[in-house]
Design a protein around this motif. Structure first.
Motif, short mmCIF file in Angstrom:
data_model
loop_
_atom_site.label_atom_id
_atom_site.label_comp_id
_atom_site.label_asym_id
_atom_site.label_seq_id
_atom_site.Cartn_x
_atom_site.Cartn_y
_atom_site.Cartn_z
N ILE A 1 10.20 8.86 -8.37
CA ILE A 1 11.12 8.83 -7.38
C ILE A 1 11.08 7.63 -6.69
O ILE A 1 11.98 7.33 -5.73
CB ILE A 1 10.97 10.03 -6.48
N ARG A 2 10.51 6.60 -7.11
CA ARG A 2 10.25 5.33 -6.55
C ARG A 2 9.82 5.17 -4.87
O ARG A 2 10.33 4.35 -4.22
CB ARG A 2 11.65 4.58 -6.64
N MET B 1 4.04 -1.07 -1.23
CA MET B 1 5.13 -1.80 -0.56
C MET B 1 6.29 -2.35 -1.61
O MET B 1 5.34 -3.04 -2.81
CB MET B 1 4.37 -3.05 0.20
N ARG B 2 7.26 -2.51 -1.52
CA ARG B 2 8.16 -3.07 -2.45
C ARG B 2 8.11 -4.69 -2.15
O ARG B 2 8.05 -5.40 -1.25
CB ARG B 2 9.66 -2.56 -2.33
N ARG B 3 8.56 -5.09 -3.65
CA ARG B 3 8.69 -6.75 -3.49
C ARG B 3 7.33 -7.31 -2.89
O ARG B 3 7.54 -8.45 -2.47
CB ARG B 3 9.77 -7.23 -2.76
N VAL B 4 6.22 -6.61 -3.25
CA VAL B 4 4.90 -7.49 -2.81
C VAL B 4 3.95 -7.26 -3.72
O VAL B 4 3.61 -6.23 -4.62
CB VAL B 4 4.33 -6.77 -1.60
N GLY C 1 11.21 -0.20 -7.29
CA GLY C 1 12.46 -0.62 -6.92
C GLY C 1 13.43 0.11 -8.01
O GLY C 1 14.54 0.42 -7.65
N GLN C 2 12.77 0.39 -9.11
CA GLN C 2 13.59 1.12 -10.23
C GLN C 2 12.55 2.24 -10.39
O GLN C 2 11.43 2.48 -10.30
CB GLN C 2 13.83 0.31 -11.42
N VAL C 3 13.37 3.49 -10.99
CA VAL C 3 12.68 4.74 -11.41
C VAL C 3 11.76 4.50 -12.41
O VAL C 3 12.05 3.68 -13.40
CB VAL C 3 13.86 5.82 -12.15
N GLN C 4 10.54 4.83 -12.24
CA GLN C 4 9.56 4.56 -13.26
C GLN C 4 9.01 6.04 -13.89
O GLN C 4 8.03 6.43 -13.50
CB GLN C 4 8.33 3.99 -12.51
N ALA C 5 9.96 6.46 -14.63
CA ALA C 5 9.50 7.70 -15.51
C ALA C 5 8.25 7.61 -16.28
O ALA C 5 7.50 8.56 -16.53
CB ALA C 5 10.79 8.32 -16.12
N GLY D 1 14.09 6.11 -2.46
CA GLY D 1 14.26 4.93 -3.10
C GLY D 1 14.43 3.93 -2.06
O GLY D 1 14.40 4.17 -0.53
N PRO D 2 14.97 2.63 -2.50
CA PRO D 2 15.13 1.59 -1.56
C PRO D 2 16.33 1.55 -0.73
O PRO D 2 17.16 2.61 -1.16
CB PRO D 2 15.16 0.33 -2.58
#
Length: 947
Positions: free
Chosen positions: A257-258, A837-840, A854-858, A316-317
């Motif tokens: 679910i990101r 943290m996103r983008r880190v 940032g994207q779904v990681q199934a 999500g973002p």
């Protein structure tokens, strides 16, 4: 002019001449004749691209039903009787530059008028008026009902059809029977059983994400030698009951679910208390919450007293309003993008379909229309990315702790009521308390000449958090109008929305009147406090930022209108000071009060990033996904292919919509839900799903390697069978939708318990081990590597839940996050508790494919790069922890170097070194030190791979 243009002009001239020769076209006296007036236009200008041979945008004009149905853009091409709407009229009128048909040359005005008249007169088409739109059902396997297949009677792997000398004589569980049947078709059988040391390591990491300790390994090996089945069954039950089980499996769900604790936009702001949702997921897995209730909680948890679960919808973002700006079109686009994030989450995680592909047009591969997309969007129209107080049941641990703390807070308040008014700081907002009074009107006067409020609430004694000044209650608002910001009008001050778009007014230093605001109720109300904030969004959702403006107002006094028509002051800073002088104990009580408030903010119910609720707005199909091109209105519904009518009235509340959708998604008739989660559990146990595209069960996804087994697992999840329960010796309680039951069956199978050693016959037929002739070895995740090292050094903090540990700085709003401490003692918790943290880049374990969210990681990718080895050899974390492992090994070995090396192997690999390994490591330790031996072991495949 080219030949094509000449031909087009000539054609239009002929048609126009035909129109002019008809008196009904000139004067509109006769009804339209379809075959004479309309059909020639369609045949000449439309059928080549929108007929039986070719259907651009899935749109046809060669039948009335096709026109009524429309194409990929989700709205009918014609609406009989309506000559202003419908895709066909829009296209031929050239009112939309992106939708002009015919594309080469516009129809003549006379032609357009004929078509428009035909539609207005009812779109009569001889011989087709009784034809109805018939929706064809998909024949794709994943949209078909789940039917439990019979468990096959698998032959022995040692029969003449199988390769000899491998495997057991029969499958231990129904899972094995399905797998053996498929293996026998290829002349294969299972591999020999794994050795007990490998087996306990495999089971421990799969189920808890932590390897076994050396002591646990030795005990298991001894018990296994006496009774292997009993020892293994006991191990599995212990691991399933471990609190670390929830941590391990929660991480898998968070990947899909990101989920993260920053929004991922340019400013990448922090989401305060988002971790409340993470703790819900961990707790749910540990409690073995039935999967159907698990999904229902996350979609409509505010209806089930599980408000923390709705963090799922806003996982999500997103781009916050502060970043979007004030331009209305940009805001509408950002809202549409946030809604798309919600639908992506629900589609990928629960349904295993790519819902987002239908945002601009009907799905190209799957039976998901653009109408389906926006009907599902209508379900979630009451959800906005942001914070609220989660709804908790009385048995929720935060509710229990909160009651304890609020009893203490209320006791301090009772003491203070006898001493005059006081002020409370609740981080995101402040409250001014005063003696309860019944009044028609309240007025707040401000010092200075500048006031900025995002929300001002008036509260009473009846319902503690009910805003009596909310605009929806018909409250009249008066205020000082001088220099009120046109972008921040007074209507924002009591609209129930927190954030930057509040009310802002600045008086002038030469003026005589300072800012004030007054609320007048429709009827007298008993009030005893006000709650106000400048930017509650920052303080309740972003947390630690530098240079925040927490309080951009200065209250001079709070007054109420008395029965005699006079204004009476009930609170002011002057009264605070007087009360402090009169009551010496008051300051001590205030300190205790705020200490209790701080604890309540941390341990009790608190505003958390689990989604704000707003009033649902009307939902329209957006042409090409643009909010500036609204089409037909749609109402809340699920996928039409799967009976998506939710039985809702158009005016259903947001809670009713989501609850109805949640019930649809877990209904036994929905074939996707159980299949998707059964496959996902299989993926995390065996390393690869039966459907390898675990988040896409559509036509663009992979087909199942064992379709009957997948359906059996899906049926078994919903309703456990007696045969399956007997195969695990009654260890499962037979609870419906039990994820632990399905996981138990998988890890108890012979397939899971077999060796991972490669075999020539298996590789020749199935090099990827998809048929499970051996247990497929795989590299463990970044978290397992890190947590295993902490466990080996004996510093791992095994505490469950709570606030995430920080490795980053306190930043300014548009600055970047910077790593400050990613290896010191405050970070020695399991990695699931590290701030996500996103983008880190965490400068260490991101190299091991730790997702950015940032994207779904199934399913996580598995890469092999030099940076991984460099991090496991030279990072501050590994250097520090290697020294600690070495110190522990030496201390537990009486200072003997050789015994210390043996202990290092024991702690990191749960085995003894070979003679050659011992000698090589001894030379390395003598030349350098024992910590380098530890770093070398950490760099081995044996440490980083599941055996």
């Amino acid at each position: 002019m080219n030949f094509k243009s000449i031909a087009t002009t000539l054609r239009n001239t002929i048609v126009v001449f035909a129109c002019l020769s008809s008196t009904h076209a000139l004067h509109g006296e006769d009804p339209i004749d379809f075959e004479r007036d309309i059909l020639p236009i369609f045949n000449e200008s439309c059928v080549d691209c929108h007929g039986p041979e070719e259907q651009e945008s899935a749109f046809r004009v060669d039948s009335r039903v096709a026109l009524l149905q429309g194409g990929d853009y989700g709205e009918p091409a014609i609406i009989p009787g309506n000559d202003r709407e419908g895709l066909l009229l829009k296209a031929i009128a050239y009112t939309d530059s992106d939708l002009e048909m015919p594309p080469d040359d516009k129809l003549a005005d006379e032609q357009i008028n004929l078509i428009r008249r035909w539609v207005k007169e009812g779109a009569y088409w001889p011989g087709q008026m009784d034809d109805k739109i018939v929706r064809e059902k998909s024949d794709h396997w994943s949209f078909q009902p789940v039917v439990r297949p019979a468990v096959p009677r698998a032959q022995s792997p040692n029969t003449s059809t199988a390769k000899p000398n491998h495997g057991t004589t029969a499958g231990r569980t129904p899972i094995d029977a399905f797998l053996l049947e498929r293996l026998e078709e290829e002349g294969l059988g299972f591999s020999d059983p794994a050795d007990p040391t490998s087996l306990i390591r495999r089971a421990s990491i799969v189920l808890t994400g932590l390897p076994p300790s050396p002591e646990q390994t030795r005990d298991f090996v001894n018990d296994y030698a006496v009774d292997s089945d009993a020892a293994y069954a006991e191990l599995v039950e212990r691991l399933l009951a471990s609190p670390h089980f929830g941590e391990r499996w929660a991480q898998h769900w968070l990947d899909v679910i990101r989920w993260a604790e920053t929004n991922g936009s340019e400013s990448n702001m922090y989401r305060k208390n988002a971790w409340i949702y993470r703790d819900y997921v961990i707790r749910s897995f540990n409690e073995d919450k039935p999967y159907d209730q698990f999904l229902m909680d996350q979609i409509a948890g505010d209806s089930f007293k599980q408000g923390d679960a709705t963090g799922y919808l806003v996982s999500g973002p997103h781009v916050p309003l502060a970043t979007v700006g004030r331009e209305p079109t940009a805001r509408r686009q950002a809202r549409a993008d946030r809604m798309d994030e919600i639908l992506q989450t629900v589609g990928a995680s629960a349904l295993g379909v790519t819902i987002g592909c239908a945002r601009c047009h009907n799905h190209k591969f799957d039976p998901i229309s653009i109408k389906d997309y926006y009907s599902m969007a209508a379900v979630f129209e009451d959800i906005e990315f942001g914070s609220r107080f989660p709804e908790f049941g009385d048995d929720h641990p935060r509710r229990i702790r909160g009651k304890e703390l609020y009893r203490e807070i209320n006791q301090h308040r009772r003491e203070l009521r006898e001493m005059g008014p006081w002020e409370e700081d609740w981080t995101g907002y402040r409250e001014w308390h005063f003696p309860a009074v019944t009044t028609n009107s309240i007025r707040i006067k401000f010092n200075g000449y500048f006031v900025r409020l995002d929300e001002l609430e008036v509260l009473g004694t009846a319902k503690l958090n009910e805003n009596l000044a909310d605009a929806s209650r018909g409250v009249k608002v008066d205020y000082s109008e001088a220099n009120t910001s046109p972008n921040m009008p007074i209507v924002n001050v009591n609209d129930g929305i927190y954030g930057n778009d509040g009310w802002m007014v600045s008086g002038t230093k030469n003026g005589k009147e300072k800012p004030w605001i007054q609320f007048t109720f429709e009827a007298p109300s008993e009030i005893n406090r006000i709650r106000l904030s400048t930017n509650r969004e920052d303080y309740l959702e972003t947390d630690y930022l530098q240079k925040l403006n927490k309080q951009m107002y200065d209250i001079q006094s709070i007054e109420v209108l008395a029965d005699d028509g006079q204004w009476t002051e009930v609170a002011s800073p002057k009264q605070f000071a007087q009360s402090n002088k009169q009551h010496s104990e008051r300051e001590s009580i205030l300190r205790d009060l705020h200490a209790a408030i701080d604890l309540a903010n941390e341990e009790g119910p608190k505003p958390s990033f689990v989604g704000r609720r707003i009033r649902p707005s009307q939902t329209y199909i957006l042409s090409r996904g643009s909010p500036e091109n609204p089409g037909a209105e749609v109402f809340p519904a699920a996928l039409a292919e799967l009976g998506g009518d939710l039985g809702l009235s158009p005016g259903a509340s947001g809670k009713e919509r989501r609850k109805a959708f949640a019930e649809w998604i877990v209904a036994p008739e929905n074939p996707l839900t159980a299949r998707v989660i059964a496959n996902r559990l299989w993926h995390h146990v065996f390393g690869k799903g039966i459907v390898t595209t675990t988040a896409d069960f559509g036509a663009a996804g992979a087909t199942p390697t064992h379709p009957e087994l997948l359906d059996w697992l899906a049926a078994e999840l919903v309703a456990p069978s007696e045969q399956a329960l007997q195969s695990v010796a009654g260890a499962s309680d037979g609870k419906k939708w039990s994820m632990k039951h399905l996981i138990r069956l998988m890890v108890m199978s012979d397939a899971f318990r077999q060796s991972s050693t490669p075999r020539a016959d298996g590789i020749a037929v199935d090099a990827g081990s998809a048929l499970l002739w051996r247990f497929p070895p795989r590299r463990v995740e970044a978290e397992v590597i890190r947590d295993s090292i902490l466990q080996a050094s004996a510093v791992l903090d095994r505490g469950l839940g709570g606030r995430s540990f920080r490795i980053h700085n306190v930043k300014e709003r548009y600055a970047q996050w910077e790593i400050q401490d990613n290896y010191g003692p405050p970070t020695w918790r399991r990695m699931i508790y590290q701030e996500r943290m996103r983008r880190v880049d965490d400068q260490m374990f991101t190299a091991f494919d730790f997702p950015d969210c940032g994207q779904v990681q199934a399913k996580r990718p598995v890469s092999t790069t030099p940076l991984q080895a460099l991090n496991l050899m030279n990072s501050d974390f590994v250097i520090d922890q290697s020294k600690r492992v070495a110190q522990r090994a030496v201390a537990e070995s009486g200072g003997d170097m050789r015994k210390g090396i043996v202990r290092c192997f024991d702690l990191l690999l749960t085995r003894e070194p070979s003679v050659d390994e011992l000698q090589a490591c001894y030379q390395l330790a003598e030349q350098f030190d024992l910590s380098l031996v530890c770093r070398t072991i950490m760099n081995t495949n044996e440490f980083a791979f599941l055996p």
